[in-house]
Design a protein around this motif. Structure first.
Motif, PDB file in Angstrom:
ATOM      1  N   THR A   1       0.844  -1.197   0.000  1.00  0.00           N
ATOM      2  CA  THR A   1       0.000   0.000   0.000  1.00  0.00           C
ATOM      3  C   THR A   1       0.882   1.252   0.000  1.00  0.00           C
ATOM      4  OG1 THR A   1      -1.662  -1.207   1.288  1.00  0.00           O
ATOM      5  CG2 THR A   1      -1.900   1.175   1.195  1.00  0.00           C
ATOM      6  N   ARG A   2       1.890   1.248   0.871  1.00  0.00           N
ATOM      7  CA  ARG A   2       2.794   2.404   0.950  1.00  0.00           C
ATOM      8  C   ARG A   2       3.486   2.627  -0.389  1.00  0.00           C
ATOM      9  NH1 ARG A   2       7.538   3.645   0.602  1.00  0.00           N
ATOM     10  NH2 ARG A   2       8.245   1.497   0.390  1.00  0.00           N
TER      11      ARG A   2
ATOM     12  N   GLN B   1     -13.155   1.473   6.014  1.00  0.00           N
ATOM     13  CA  GLN B   1     -13.359   1.639   4.574  1.00  0.00           C
ATOM     14  C   GLN B   1     -12.179   2.378   3.941  1.00  0.00           C
ATOM     15  OE1 GLN B   1     -17.196   3.458   4.936  1.00  0.00           O
ATOM     16  NE2 GLN B   1     -18.272   1.509   4.869  1.00  0.00           N
ATOM     17  N   ALA B   2     -11.695   3.413   4.610  1.00  0.00           N
ATOM     18  CA  ALA B   2     -10.560   4.162   4.060  1.00  0.00           C
ATOM     19  C   ALA B   2      -9.314   3.273   4.013  1.00  0.00           C
ATOM     20  CB  ALA B   2     -10.295   5.410   4.889  1.00  0.00           C
ATOM     21  N   MET B   3      -9.127   2.433   5.032  1.00  0.00           N
ATOM     22  CA  MET B   3      -7.986   1.516   5.043  1.00  0.00           C
ATOM     23  C   MET B   3      -8.103   0.493   3.901  1.00  0.00           C
ATOM     24  SD  MET B   3      -7.332  -1.458   7.881  1.00  0.00           S
ATOM     25  CE  MET B   3      -7.014  -3.080   7.192  1.00  0.00           C
ATOM     26  N   HIS B   4      -9.267  -0.149   3.787  1.00  0.00           N
ATOM     27  CA  HIS B   4      -9.445  -1.136   2.716  1.00  0.00           C
ATOM     28  C   HIS B   4      -9.372  -0.479   1.337  1.00  0.00           C
ATOM     29  CE1 HIS B   4     -10.639  -5.094   4.602  1.00  0.00           C
ATOM     30  NE2 HIS B   4     -10.513  -4.309   5.650  1.00  0.00           N
ATOM     31  N   ALA B   5      -9.910   0.724   1.220  1.00  0.00           N
ATOM     32  CA  ALA B   5      -9.894   1.429  -0.069  1.00  0.00           C
ATOM     33  C   ALA B   5      -8.463   1.767  -0.475  1.00  0.00           C
ATOM     34  CB  ALA B   5     -10.753   2.691   0.009  1.00  0.00           C
TER      35      ALA B   5
ATOM     36  N   ALA C   1      -4.026  -0.056  -4.418  1.00  0.00           N
ATOM     37  CA  ALA C   1      -2.608  -0.354  -4.645  1.00  0.00           C
ATOM     38  C   ALA C   1      -2.441  -1.172  -5.925  1.00  0.00           C
ATOM     39  CB  ALA C   1      -2.034  -1.119  -3.451  1.00  0.00           C
ATOM     40  N   GLU C   2      -1.224  -1.243  -6.443  1.00  0.00           N
ATOM     41  CA  GLU C   2      -0.916  -2.077  -7.613  1.00  0.00           C
ATOM     42  C   GLU C   2       0.279  -2.954  -7.315  1.00  0.00           C
ATOM     43  OE1 GLU C   2      -1.147  -0.809 -11.770  1.00  0.00           O
ATOM     44  OE2 GLU C   2      -1.561   1.175 -11.000  1.00  0.00           O
ATOM     45  N   PRO C   3       0.135  -4.289  -7.318  1.00  0.00           N
ATOM     46  CA  PRO C   3      -1.121  -5.025  -7.469  1.00  0.00           C
ATOM     47  C   PRO C   3      -2.066  -4.705  -6.308  1.00  0.00           C
ATOM     48  CG  PRO C   3       0.794  -6.517  -7.471  1.00  0.00           C
ATOM     49  CD  PRO C   3       1.285  -5.173  -7.098  1.00  0.00           C
ATOM     50  N   SER C   4      -3.354  -4.799  -6.585  1.00  0.00           N
ATOM     51  CA  SER C   4      -4.331  -4.396  -5.585  1.00  0.00           C
ATOM     52  C   SER C   4      -4.442  -5.439  -4.479  1.00  0.00           C
ATOM     53  CB  SER C   4      -5.684  -4.182  -6.240  1.00  0.00           C
ATOM     54  OG  SER C   4      -6.304  -5.405  -6.478  1.00  0.00           O
TER      55      SER C   4
ATOM     56  N   LEU D   1      -2.987  -2.779 -20.901  1.00  0.00           N
ATOM     57  CA  LEU D   1      -4.349  -2.228 -20.865  1.00  0.00           C
ATOM     58  C   LEU D   1      -5.116  -2.785 -19.669  1.00  0.00           C
ATOM     59  CD1 LEU D   1      -6.710  -0.626 -22.213  1.00  0.00           C
ATOM     60  CD2 LEU D   1      -7.374  -2.804 -23.271  1.00  0.00           C
ATOM     61  N   GLY D   2      -5.004  -4.095 -19.469  1.00  0.00           N
ATOM     62  CA  GLY D   2      -5.765  -4.745 -18.407  1.00  0.00           C
ATOM     63  C   GLY D   2      -5.359  -4.265 -17.028  1.00  0.00           C
ATOM     64  N   HIS D   3      -4.061  -4.223 -16.767  1.00  0.00           N
ATOM     65  CA  HIS D   3      -3.619  -3.796 -15.437  1.00  0.00           C
ATOM     66  C   HIS D   3      -4.011  -2.341 -15.169  1.00  0.00           C
ATOM     67  CE1 HIS D   3      -1.680  -7.420 -14.102  1.00  0.00           C
ATOM     68  NE2 HIS D   3      -1.017  -7.525 -15.242  1.00  0.00           N
ATOM     69  N   ALA D   4      -3.837  -1.479 -16.164  1.00  0.00           N
ATOM     70  CA  ALA D   4      -4.176  -0.065 -15.943  1.00  0.00           C
ATOM     71  C   ALA D   4      -5.691   0.118 -15.828  1.00  0.00           C
ATOM     72  CB  ALA D   4      -3.610   0.797 -17.074  1.00  0.00           C
ATOM     73  N   SER D   5      -6.460  -0.687 -16.563  1.00  0.00           N
ATOM     74  CA  SER D   5      -7.922  -0.586 -16.467  1.00  0.00           C
ATOM     75  C   SER D   5      -8.404  -1.049 -15.100  1.00  0.00           C
ATOM     76  CB  SER D   5      -8.600  -1.428 -17.550  1.00  0.00           C
ATOM     77  OG  SER D   5      -8.270  -0.941 -18.830  1.00  0.00           O
ATOM     78  N   GLU D   6      -7.817  -2.143 -14.600  1.00  0.00           N
ATOM     79  CA  GLU D   6      -8.184  -2.592 -13.250  1.00  0.00           C
ATOM     80  C   GLU D   6      -7.826  -1.506 -12.233  1.00  0.00           C
ATOM     81  OE1 GLU D   6      -6.945  -6.555 -12.101  1.00  0.00           O
ATOM     82  OE2 GLU D   6      -8.567  -7.414 -13.310  1.00  0.00           O
ATOM     83  N   ALA D   7      -6.646  -0.934 -12.390  1.00  0.00           N
ATOM     84  CA  ALA D   7      -6.230   0.121 -11.446  1.00  0.00           C
ATOM     85  C   ALA D   7      -7.217   1.291 -11.499  1.00  0.00           C
ATOM     86  CB  ALA D   7      -4.814   0.589 -11.768  1.00  0.00           C
ATOM     87  N   SER D   8      -7.711   1.601 -12.703  1.00  0.00           N
ATOM     88  CA  SER D   8      -8.624   2.740 -12.837  1.00  0.00           C
ATOM     89  C   SER D   8      -9.958   2.479 -12.149  1.00  0.00           C
ATOM     90  CB  SER D   8      -8.838   3.059 -14.323  1.00  0.00           C
ATOM     91  OG  SER D   8      -9.735   4.137 -14.465  1.00  0.00           O
TER      92      SER D   8
END
Lengths: 328, 328
Positions: free
Chosen positions: A197-198, A239-243, A248-251, B230-237
């Motif tokens: 996340t960071r 919610q803010a923590m989970h959001a 994040a990437e990967p989420s 495209l897929g990774h950026a779309s998921e991030a969006s």
């Protein structure tokens, strides 16, 4: 030299997520929790000059060296303080199931820090034990105290950071109803998830800025015993923590389908039936309902009947960690 | 004077969420979408001097004055341009079910803007129609063009903002598999939800800052026909958009249990089976899978068999909005 301590689990209203100092495990945001009666870890530490390393057993299972690393670090710190070189045998037992959605690391490190200090001949000192426990697991620092507890945010390098009690258990008879939706270990532990996340969440900076405001609202709500204010701010915090983690990437996404069902159940009881009940979640799929004692049974019933909920626990404010056997 | 136009729905890879100017409906972030073949709205506008107000009928249902407000505003703008005071009868029909999770407002306002200009004697002009449609529904501005389309972010007061085509449909044969998990209308429309996010989400400012970077990655991925990028950026969006809304107070949460199941199905096909498939979601519970043509059938099959998924549609790049009947 042998000592045994007991400590309870806790659930945070104001969530801890993010480290100011990963080496010393110092939180970047303040967290506020309730210590929970009956969800206990009992830990015995026994010094043994014949040992060539520490031996840590949790719920009957001997930990491997990597698994016991953090507990050994805690024992090292206690030995340094006590000027001892003697290794110890540690026996720890949780009276609640591991996959109960209640982090046993909090009660575990809290009980270990109290028992270890006593076994090595150091005086009982909850603040010192809270500091020690914090290095193992930041949320464990809060389990040293009973009732409503705060772990303030810290600064990098400030190893003095410990939790502090806000109010004793009897200050406010809240209930936390835990809906267990998944028995598997969570997909990603808190440490790597916080780091991810960071490193990659576009919302991490805003989380760090926003979390203290939510903690302030939660502090005030507990002071006034205002369930609506506590509930709304606690929901906002989880919610803010989970959001922040989801972005994040990967989420990082901890919700299971049944978590969403349970969140809907809680929201529906509040909005359609006027029951003051609010949700919180930690880094995992379990859902916890915050409520008053008079509504706990009905909420537990409804959550039990919610699709995908495996079982439900009703918990209440609990006491501080304590020694139950000390070296004579 | 009578004209008929057809326009297709679209799905955004880079999400539109947040307005720079709520009066003129100008987006605060750039969005990039694919126009979808076969998901069409056909709209006829017929001038009638006997009418005392506009009459708007969608799928056989005559709209009430509040329901027809945005369409009437569009007609007012066309009348002002054409120097006409004549009211019109509007007949609009969607060939896809309303609750299909594909916003009919996008194809609807796009078709209306083309038909209305023609009926009032104004020349066919997709850029002018895109501007007009944008005021009704920002995502509608993109449905004027076929294939891959961008609606740039705008500035307050800049009413000239229109979408622009990036690449025609044949540039890249993608597929979007839509998993419909809920037939009810979404809990909260995009307009109030965006406003609530702006007013109360701690992450709104970071969303505005981050969204253009994601749009840039999506633009480049489409240029290179790179499904992974495209897929990774779309998921991030979509995740950043939903996360910003979730963190609002009161929070906005569009996921249903079946949405989570469908997200898990997509992630599992990608991570365990190596199929390049990625998720996106709009302001509602439906889940859309982004994939290549050769995987579309298998993905549709798996999503059909996912718990809680009601039905599945496979969609593909579609054409620009066009006139199919113009005043002779």
């Amino acid at each position: 030299m042998r000592a045994t301590a007991v400590a309870c689990a806790n659930i945070a209203f104001a969530k801890y997520w993010g480290k100011a100092d990963p080496w010393l495990n110092i939180p970047a945001v303040p967290s506020i929790s309730l210590t929970l009666r009956g969800l206990e870890t009992v830990t015995t530490v026994e010094l043994n000059p014949a040992l060539e390393c520490d031996e840590i057993t949790i719920d009957g299972e001997l930990l491997s060296p990597p698994e016991s690393k953090r507990a050994v670090e805690l024992l090292d710190a206690v030995r340094a303080c006590a000027q001892s070189r003697c290794f110890a045998k540690v026996l720890s037992r949780n009276n609640f199931p591991k996959a109960s959605g209640l982090a046993s690391s909090a009660s575990g490190f809290a009980a270990l820090s109290v028992a270890a200090r006593a076994a090595y001949g150091l005086p009982f000192d909850p603040v010192e034990s809270s500091r020690l426990a914090r290095r193992g697991s930041a949320s464990a620092a809060r389990s040293l105290f009973g009732g409503y507890v705060e772990l303030p945010q810290g600064l990098p390098g400030d190893d003095s950071l410990a939790a502090r009690p806000l109010y004793p258990p009897e200050h406010w008879e809240l209930r936390l109803v835990v809906a267990i939706v998944c028995e598997q270990p969570k997909k990603m532990g808190s440490r790597p998830a916080m780091e991810q996340t960071r490193a990659s969440s576009p919302y991490y900076a805003a989380w760090l800025e926003h979390a203290p405001k939510l903690a302030q609202r939660i502090r005030e709500a507990i002071a006034k015993r205002d369930i609506e204010a506590l509930g709304h701010a606690s929901e906002a915090s989880f919610q803010a923590m989970h959001a922040a983690a989801w972005a994040a990437e990967p989420s990082i996404f901890y919700l299971e389908p049944a978590s969403v069902e349970a969140l809907h159940t809680i929201r529906s009881m509040r909005e359609k039936e006027g029951i003051p009940v609010f949700a919180t979640m930690d880094a995992g799929p379990q859902v916890k309902a915050i409520c008053l004692p008079e509504h706990a049974e009905a909420i537990a019933q409804r959550l039990s009947n919610t699709k995908g909920v495996l079982r439900v626990l009703i918990t209440q404010p609990g006491p501080a960690a304590s020694l139950i056997e000390s070296p004579s």
